[in-house]
Design an enzyme around this catalytic site. Structure first.
Site, PDB file in Angstrom:
ATOM      1  N   ASP A 213       2.786  -5.036   5.278  1.00 16.04           N
ATOM      2  CA  ASP A 213       2.154  -4.239   4.224  1.00 16.04           C
ATOM      3  C   ASP A 213       0.888  -3.600   4.765  1.00 16.04           C
ATOM      4  O   ASP A 213       0.162  -4.218   5.555  1.00 16.04           O
ATOM      5  CB  ASP A 213       1.753  -5.137   3.051  1.00 16.04           C
ATOM      6  CG  ASP A 213       2.766  -5.093   1.918  1.00 16.04           C
ATOM      7  OD1 ASP A 213       3.734  -4.334   2.031  1.00 16.04           O
ATOM      8  OD2 ASP A 213       2.579  -5.832   0.939  1.00 16.04           O
ATOM      9  N   ILE A 214       0.609  -2.388   4.319  1.00 14.00           N
ATOM     10  CA  ILE A 214      -0.708  -1.800   4.571  1.00 14.00           C
ATOM     11  C   ILE A 214      -1.685  -2.460   3.596  1.00 14.00           C
ATOM     12  O   ILE A 214      -1.474  -2.446   2.386  1.00 14.00           O
ATOM     13  CB  ILE A 214      -0.686  -0.279   4.368  1.00 14.00           C
ATOM     14  CG1 ILE A 214       0.283   0.373   5.361  1.00 14.00           C
ATOM     15  CG2 ILE A 214      -2.095   0.309   4.529  1.00 14.00           C
ATOM     16  CD1 ILE A 214       0.441   1.875   5.165  1.00 14.00           C
ATOM     17  N   GLU A 257       4.338   0.829   0.310  1.00 13.33           N
ATOM     18  CA  GLU A 257       3.560   0.729   1.554  1.00 13.33           C
ATOM     19  C   GLU A 257       4.066  -0.378   2.464  1.00 13.33           C
ATOM     20  O   GLU A 257       3.391  -0.784   3.409  1.00 13.33           O
ATOM     21  CB  GLU A 257       2.081   0.466   1.226  1.00 13.33           C
ATOM     22  CG  GLU A 257       1.762  -0.913   0.672  1.00 13.33           C
ATOM     23  CD  GLU A 257       1.953  -1.039  -0.839  1.00 13.33           C
ATOM     24  OE1 GLU A 257       1.367  -1.976  -1.410  1.00 13.33           O
ATOM     25  OE2 GLU A 257       2.662  -0.206  -1.428  1.00 13.33           O
TER      26      GLU A 257
END
Length: 340
Positions: A213-214, A257
């Protein structure tokens, strides 16, 4: 010339391979074909036809049935065999599970029409010609107007097939690729993971999965706007794609994301090494992220899981392990890698 108008999309006129042991007939065929605007290569017998076929890749083959060394019926069968072998070789260099490649390649070997031209006109010879793989049949003495029309029809059909295959490839691409990042989409991820699970269960070989994940991406979108968020996703996806080490590794946009990397034949140590390289690559982008609570730049939280697939387990077991690892990475402060 009117004979080449259907092929205006091609860079060059169609290439005709003529195989006939009668020199006079070859000269007549060459002149007739060149008057229609086609390019012509001529050979004396079936064996020379086979040798030339794989080298020049003709658009159509005009094949005499009665020739020395190798007759036309045998040559026709061998031409199809060569084409099938070329198909197998081509597939070996692609991801053979990928719909992006199979749709086009799987039909190419069928699309080089073979037209037999011969003095044999009995029912048995006609049947042998079509059973050997010829797409059409014309007898000597040649009715030149008929030959020209049959050539045009076969070449037009081949052109239509190629256009349909290209269109089908484009549709398959749309169906399997994420429009924003150009990476595999969730559908492609699921298909590939299932296929690799079966393959590696048979081989008793490891399969690793990275989920990432960002960090604080919602805050990034809130602060910089969704267009900037899209650019960020594209840049991160590019780093992940370039860092994946093997041709078999698949990088996908898993959702929002979140990204995923499927790594066949990869042990946990190797997967963690690749994950670390990806994480470092994203840090090196130095994408400013004032909304992050862990860094001034965009960072990744990553969960890594490795299993040896079995018939008693399923791909979802690997996803659950990687997802738990990712959740732990977030819970422990983000911008880190957790292995399960």
């Amino acid at each position: 010339m009117s004979g080449i108008s259907p092929f205006s999309l091609s860079k060059q006129p169609p290439l005709i391979l003529v195989a006939d042991d009668d020199k006079t007939m070859r000269v007549l065929l060459r002149k007739a074909m060149e008057q229609e605007g086609y390019r012509v290569v001529e050979v004396n017998d079936g064996q020379q036809c086979l040798d030339a076929y794989d080298t020049i890749k003709p658009d159509i083959v005009l094949l005499d049935a009665v020739m020395p060394v190798m007759d036309g019926f045998t040559c026709c069968k061998q031409l199809l065999k060569i084409a099938r072998n070329n198909l197998i070789s081509a597939l070996a260099s692609f991801d053979t599970d990928s719909a992006l490649n199979n749709t086009v390649i799987s039909k190419l070997w069928e699309r080089t029409p073979i037209l037999m031209i011969t003095c044999l006109d009995d029912e048995e010879s006609v049947n042998r010609a079509f059973e050997a793989g010829a797409m059409d049949y014309i007898t000597k003495p040649i009715h030149w107007a008929v030959l020209r029309q049959r050539l045009r029809r076969l070449l037009q059909q081949a052109q239509v097939y190629k256009q349909l295959e290209a269109a089908n490839q484009a549709l398959q691409h749309i169906a399997n690729v994420d429009g924003l990042t150009g990476l595999a989409n969730r559908r492609r991820f699921d298909d590939y993971l299932n296929t690799q699970w079966i393959n590696l269960a048979q081989e008793e070989a490891p399969l690793s999965l990275i989920l990432c994940d960002i960090d604080f991406f919602k805050f990034y979108n809130d602060r910089y706007g969704h267009p900037a968020g899209d650019v960020c996703l594209q840049k991160v996806g590019k780093v992940l794609s370039h860092t994946a080490q093997k041709n078999q590794d698949l990088v996908a946009r898993y959702g929002g994301e979140e990204f995923a990397v499927i790594m066949p034949h990869t042990h946990a140590v190797g997967a963690v090494h690749v994950a670390a390289a990806m994480q470092a690559g994203v840090r090196d982008l130095k994408i400013v992220h004032d909304g992050s609570e862990v860094s001034e730049y965009v960072t990744l939280s990553m969960g890594v899981a490795t299993m040896v697939p079995t018939w008693e387990s399923s791909p979802s077991d690997l996803i659950v392990k990687a997802d738990k690892a990712l959740y732990q990475a977030k819970a422990e402060g983000r911008d880190r890698i957790i292995l399960k």
